[in-house]
Design a protein around this motif. Structure first.
Motif, PDB file in Angstrom:
ATOM      1  N   LEU A 218       0.826  -1.201   0.000  1.00  0.00           N
ATOM      2  CA  LEU A 218       0.000   0.000   0.000  1.00  0.00           C
ATOM      3  C   LEU A 218       0.864   1.257   0.000  1.00  0.00           C
ATOM      4  CD1 LEU A 218      -2.689   1.480   0.251  1.00  0.00           C
ATOM      5  CD2 LEU A 218      -2.573   1.131   2.754  1.00  0.00           C
ATOM      6  N   ARG A 219       1.934   1.248   0.794  1.00  0.00           N
ATOM      7  CA  ARG A 219       2.790   2.435   0.822  1.00  0.00           C
ATOM      8  C   ARG A 219       3.423   2.687  -0.560  1.00  0.00           C
ATOM      9  NH1 ARG A 219       4.193   0.248   5.934  1.00  0.00           N
ATOM     10  NH2 ARG A 219       6.013  -0.790   5.001  1.00  0.00           N
ATOM     11  N   ASN A 220       3.873   1.609  -1.214  1.00  0.00           N
ATOM     12  CA  ASN A 220       4.458   1.754  -2.545  1.00  0.00           C
ATOM     13  C   ASN A 220       3.419   2.247  -3.552  1.00  0.00           C
ATOM     14  OD1 ASN A 220       6.500   1.510  -4.613  1.00  0.00           O
ATOM     15  ND2 ASN A 220       5.520  -0.433  -5.226  1.00  0.00           N
ATOM     16  N   ALA A 221       2.180   1.726  -3.459  1.00  0.00           N
ATOM     17  CA  ALA A 221       1.133   2.130  -4.395  1.00  0.00           C
ATOM     18  C   ALA A 221       0.735   3.582  -4.164  1.00  0.00           C
ATOM     19  CB  ALA A 221      -0.084   1.216  -4.230  1.00  0.00           C
ATOM     20  N   GLU A 222       0.695   4.037  -2.939  1.00  0.00           N
ATOM     21  CA  GLU A 222       0.347   5.428  -2.665  1.00  0.00           C
ATOM     22  C   GLU A 222       1.439   6.376  -3.192  1.00  0.00           C
ATOM     23  OE1 GLU A 222      -0.300   5.496   1.504  1.00  0.00           O
ATOM     24  OE2 GLU A 222      -2.463   5.014   1.367  1.00  0.00           O
ATOM     25  N   ALA A 223       2.719   5.983  -3.005  1.00  0.00           N
ATOM     26  CA  ALA A 223       3.819   6.824  -3.498  1.00  0.00           C
ATOM     27  C   ALA A 223       3.780   6.922  -5.028  1.00  0.00           C
ATOM     28  CB  ALA A 223       5.167   6.271  -3.024  1.00  0.00           C
ATOM     29  N   ASP A 224       3.545   5.803  -5.688  1.00  0.00           N
ATOM     30  CA  ASP A 224       3.482   5.791  -7.148  1.00  0.00           C
ATOM     31  C   ASP A 224       2.324   6.648  -7.640  1.00  0.00           C
ATOM     32  OD1 ASP A 224       4.347   4.667  -9.776  1.00  0.00           O
ATOM     33  OD2 ASP A 224       2.291   3.800  -9.692  1.00  0.00           O
ATOM     34  N   TYR A 225       1.186   6.570  -6.920  1.00  0.00           N
ATOM     35  CA  TYR A 225       0.020   7.362  -7.335  1.00  0.00           C
ATOM     36  C   TYR A 225       0.295   8.847  -7.152  1.00  0.00           C
ATOM     37  CZ  TYR A 225      -4.551   9.548  -7.167  1.00  0.00           C
ATOM     38  OH  TYR A 225      -5.603  10.405  -7.388  1.00  0.00           O
ATOM     39  N   ASN A 226       0.956   9.206  -6.082  1.00  0.00           N
ATOM     40  CA  ASN A 226       1.226  10.627  -5.854  1.00  0.00           C
ATOM     41  C   ASN A 226       2.166  11.206  -6.932  1.00  0.00           C
ATOM     42  OD1 ASN A 226      -0.375  10.654  -3.557  1.00  0.00           O
ATOM     43  ND2 ASN A 226       1.340  10.122  -2.195  1.00  0.00           N
ATOM     44  N   ARG A 227       3.190  10.434  -7.309  1.00  0.00           N
ATOM     45  CA  ARG A 227       4.097  10.910  -8.340  1.00  0.00           C
ATOM     46  C   ARG A 227       3.369  11.086  -9.668  1.00  0.00           C
ATOM     47  NH1 ARG A 227       7.571   7.091  -5.925  1.00  0.00           N
ATOM     48  NH2 ARG A 227       7.022   5.596  -7.568  1.00  0.00           N
ATOM     49  N   LYS A 228       2.569  10.085 -10.007  1.00  0.00           N
ATOM     50  CA  LYS A 228       1.892  10.159 -11.307  1.00  0.00           C
ATOM     51  C   LYS A 228       0.816  11.249 -11.297  1.00  0.00           C
ATOM     52  CE  LYS A 228       2.863   5.475 -12.820  1.00  0.00           C
ATOM     53  NZ  LYS A 228       2.348   4.167 -13.203  1.00  0.00           N
ATOM     54  N   ALA A 229       0.289  11.564 -10.158  1.00  0.00           N
ATOM     55  CA  ALA A 229      -0.701  12.639 -10.113  1.00  0.00           C
ATOM     56  C   ALA A 229      -0.041  13.988 -10.424  1.00  0.00           C
ATOM     57  CB  ALA A 229      -1.361  12.689  -8.738  1.00  0.00           C
ATOM     58  N   GLU A 230       1.215  14.232  -9.923  1.00  0.00           N
ATOM     59  CA  GLU A 230       1.925  15.477 -10.220  1.00  0.00           C
ATOM     60  C   GLU A 230       2.287  15.551 -11.713  1.00  0.00           C
ATOM     61  OE1 GLU A 230       5.251  15.639  -7.666  1.00  0.00           O
ATOM     62  OE2 GLU A 230       4.061  15.908  -5.807  1.00  0.00           O
ATOM     63  N   LEU A 231       2.736  14.424 -12.257  1.00  0.00           N
ATOM     64  CA  LEU A 231       3.093  14.401 -13.672  1.00  0.00           C
ATOM     65  C   LEU A 231       1.875  14.607 -14.549  1.00  0.00           C
ATOM     66  CD1 LEU A 231       5.684  11.452 -13.691  1.00  0.00           C
ATOM     67  CD2 LEU A 231       6.158  13.912 -13.824  1.00  0.00           C
ATOM     68  N   ALA A 232       0.754  14.065 -14.115  1.00  0.00           N
ATOM     69  CA  ALA A 232      -0.465  14.212 -14.915  1.00  0.00           C
ATOM     70  C   ALA A 232      -0.908  15.665 -14.935  1.00  0.00           C
ATOM     71  CB  ALA A 232      -1.578  13.322 -14.348  1.00  0.00           C
ATOM     72  N   GLN A 233      -0.697  16.404 -13.810  1.00  0.00           N
ATOM     73  CA  GLN A 233      -1.065  17.818 -13.793  1.00  0.00           C
ATOM     74  C   GLN A 233      -0.196  18.617 -14.799  1.00  0.00           C
ATOM     75  OE1 GLN A 233      -0.726  19.143  -9.761  1.00  0.00           O
ATOM     76  NE2 GLN A 233      -2.685  18.150  -9.096  1.00  0.00           N
ATOM     77  N   GLN A 234       1.067  18.146 -14.975  1.00  0.00           N
ATOM     78  CA  GLN A 234       1.961  18.828 -15.925  1.00  0.00           C
ATOM     79  C   GLN A 234       1.801  18.253 -17.341  1.00  0.00           C
ATOM     80  OE1 GLN A 234       5.927  18.446 -14.347  1.00  0.00           O
ATOM     81  NE2 GLN A 234       5.357  19.401 -12.355  1.00  0.00           N
ATOM     82  N   GLN A 235       0.872  17.344 -17.459  1.00  0.00           N
ATOM     83  CA  GLN A 235       0.581  16.714 -18.741  1.00  0.00           C
ATOM     84  C   GLN A 235       1.800  16.023 -19.346  1.00  0.00           C
ATOM     85  OE1 GLN A 235      -1.221  19.608 -21.330  1.00  0.00           O
ATOM     86  NE2 GLN A 235      -3.132  19.711 -20.108  1.00  0.00           N
ATOM     87  N   LEU A 236       2.574  15.394 -18.408  1.00  0.00           N
ATOM     88  CA  LEU A 236       3.776  14.701 -18.869  1.00  0.00           C
ATOM     89  C   LEU A 236       3.518  13.212 -19.073  1.00  0.00           C
ATOM     90  CD1 LEU A 236       6.459  16.404 -16.620  1.00  0.00           C
ATOM     91  CD2 LEU A 236       5.946  16.871 -19.032  1.00  0.00           C
ATOM     92  N   ILE A 237       2.389  12.715 -18.490  1.00  0.00           N
ATOM     93  CA  ILE A 237       2.020  11.311 -18.711  1.00  0.00           C
ATOM     94  C   ILE A 237       0.558  11.266 -19.122  1.00  0.00           C
ATOM     95  CG2 ILE A 237       3.696  10.405 -17.034  1.00  0.00           C
ATOM     96  CD1 ILE A 237       1.390  10.132 -15.058  1.00  0.00           C
ATOM     97  N   ALA A 238       0.195  10.129 -19.625  1.00  0.00           N
ATOM     98  CA  ALA A 238      -1.203   9.963 -20.085  1.00  0.00           C
ATOM     99  C   ALA A 238      -2.125   9.753 -18.878  1.00  0.00           C
ATOM    100  CB  ALA A 238      -1.303   8.782 -21.030  1.00  0.00           C
ATOM    101  N   ARG A 239      -3.404  10.086 -19.100  1.00  0.00           N
ATOM    102  CA  ARG A 239      -4.421   9.902 -18.046  1.00  0.00           C
ATOM    103  C   ARG A 239      -4.585   8.420 -17.690  1.00  0.00           C
ATOM    104  NH1 ARG A 239      -6.291  13.537 -14.437  1.00  0.00           N
ATOM    105  NH2 ARG A 239      -6.358  15.613 -15.432  1.00  0.00           N
TER     106      ARG A 239
END
Length: 504
Positions: free
Chosen positions: A135-156
């Protein structure tokens, strides 16, 4: 020529004296013969009947019943678990205290279940730790991808996959936590079953029976098997009597009970009716009701299971007029029956009955004065009624009683209404006196008046001048040999109990 000799006056007087003496002797003999004839006739008439005296005494009315003695509180001790009995620590008649260990069942099965449960709990805790790391690893991965998604650097789509992985990891943590709680509860059940392998006494008492031996297997799959029976207190016991339906209406809580047991045939024990149960029993079309009798057994002489032959005392009349039951059964021959019955009279005077009832109430001075005033007023009213012309036959202390109208059509059907009117008249006449009584005295007065009003009448036959003379009396309690009577009869009166003519 010789002169004629004349009798002297002295000789004439002597002749008349002899004649008078002879006449007197003959008269005396005749009178004596007549008296002897009459006396003999009276003796012969009297000898034609067997009589008994009206006497004072006690009448005790009882109901007989049988039942078994039981402990007041008896506990069946069983087992909630199955297993092999390893130890039985008590025997018959042993005294035990509450919480005392009385038997043990092999605990190895439940000890193994506890060890297995502990291992499963540890495994569940390890799985929880793994799920928490995921769970800790999944939460960290989600938080990183959420920041990248705001910068439109990764796909939705990558952000949605990270969110799903986080939620899945959270569910795994919750599942691991639930698994731990489940295994903990299962282990707790095993611990409770382990405690139940030690069987303890639930009460202080005496062991009446035991049904297990060491090495025996107990199976408690459907219901708890009874291993011991423990009586809580044998100093207080009870009898469960079976009373016939014809007698149950007379049985009330608080009545005295005397009983015997075969173990002590010369000894009478005492108890009291504790409860009249409504659960009727039908045995071969004979209906009986259970009656619980409580008793003291401080000396421990009575044992559970003994058969008790009991007598429930439903009525106890002290120092009352009583006659033999044979006197109530006697009926005169036809040659005397009509004349005897015509002299029977009505219900008679209630004054003596009121005096008897008042004596049982233990009245104080004001209460006694109120009673005497009410009774005096009633007697004065009766005296004025008797002084009136053409009094009706069968008049009693309160006017015409049921005896005066018993021959009218429908008289038997009106008996209940007559008794009710009589009871209302009694209550009216003694209202001022009854107001002076306390609650207990009022209850006793009402019971006695109800018994007086509801008493039935019967003729007794007194022997008067060699012939039966009927007198109507009120019939009360009967013990099978004697019956209480009141009315126009006195202590010492001779009443006929049978005819002696058949013996001739």
């Amino acid at each position: 020529m010789s002169a004629t000799r004349k009798p002297s006056p002295a000789r004439k007087t002597s002749s008349w004296s002899r004649r008078i003496a002879v006449v007197a002797v003959i008269g005396a003999v005749a009178i004596g013969a007549l008296y002897a004839w009459r006396h003999r006739s009276n003796e012969e008439a009297a000898s034609a009947y067997r009589t008994a005296k009206v006497e004072r005494g006690d009448i005790r009315v009882t109901i007989s019943a049988t039942g078994a003695l039981n402990a007041t509180s008896q506990v069946d001790v069983g087992s909630q678990i199955s297993g092999q009995v390893t130890d039985v620590l008590v025997d018959y008649n042993d005294h035990v205290s509450k919480g005392q260990v009385i038997a043990r069942i092999d605990p190895s099965t439940y000890e193994a279940q506890i060890a297995q449960g502990n291992a499963q709990i540890n495994s569940a805790r390890a799985a929880l730790a793994t799920a928490q790391a995921t769970l800790r690893n999944a939460e960290a991965d989600y938080n990183r991808k959420a920041e990248l998604a705001q910068q439109q650097l990764i796909a939705r789509g990558d952000l949605d996959l990270a969110r799903a992985a986080r939620d899945q990891a959270r569910a795994q943590v919750a599942s691991a936590q639930a698994q731990i709680r489940q295994q903990t509860a299962s282990t707790q059940t095993s611990r409770l079953n382990l405690q139940r392998t030690v069987i303890r006494s639930p009460v202080d008492g005496v062991v009446l029976s035991r049904s297990i031996e060491p090495g025996q297997t107990v199976a408690a799959s459907l219901q708890a098997p009874v291993l011991f029976q423990i009586a809580e207190d044998l100093s207080q016991m009870e009898i469960l009597l079976a009373v016939d339906e014809a007698d149950i209406g007379q049985v009330k809580p608080g009545l005295d009970v005397a009983f015997t047991v075969d173990a002590y045939p010369e000894r009478r024990f005492r108890g009291k009716v504790k409860q009249v149960r409504l659960a009727a029993t039908n045995t071969s079309n004979v209906i009986t009701y259970p009656v619980v009798v409580s008793l003291d057994n401080s000396d421990q002489s009575l044992l559970p299971g003994m058969t008790a032959n009991a007598e429930i005392e439903v009525s106890h009349r002290e120092d009352v007029l009583r006659v033999s039951n044979a006197a109530l059964r006697y009926k005169p021959d036809d040659e005397y029956g009509g004349a005897a019955t015509r002299g029977a009279g009505g219900r008679g005077n209630f004054a003596e009955d009121f005096e008897r009832i008042a004596a049982t109430l233990k009245l104080d001075a004001p209460q006694r004065a109120a009673f005497d005033q009410a009774l005096a007023a009633i007697r004065q009213r009766v005296a004025s009624r008797q002084a009136a012309p053409a009094p009706q036959q069968g008049a009693s202390l309160f006017g015409r009683g049921p005896g005066g109208g018993s021959n009218r059509p429908g008289g038997e059907g009106n008996a209940g209404a007559m008794r009710q009117r009589m009871a209302d008249r009694f209550n009216q006449q003694f209202a001022a006196f009854k107001a002076t009584l306390d609650d207990a005295q009022k209850a006793q007065w009402d019971r006695e008046i109800a018994a007086l009003v509801g008493s039935r009448r019967a003729p007794l036959y007194k022997l008067v001048d060699g012939k039966p003379q009927a007198v109507m009396v009120r019939v009360g309690a009967s013990d099978g040999s004697y019956t209480e009577v009141s009315g126009g009869i006195r202590e010492g009166d001779e009443v006929i109990v049978g005819s002696g003519r058949a013996a001739k």
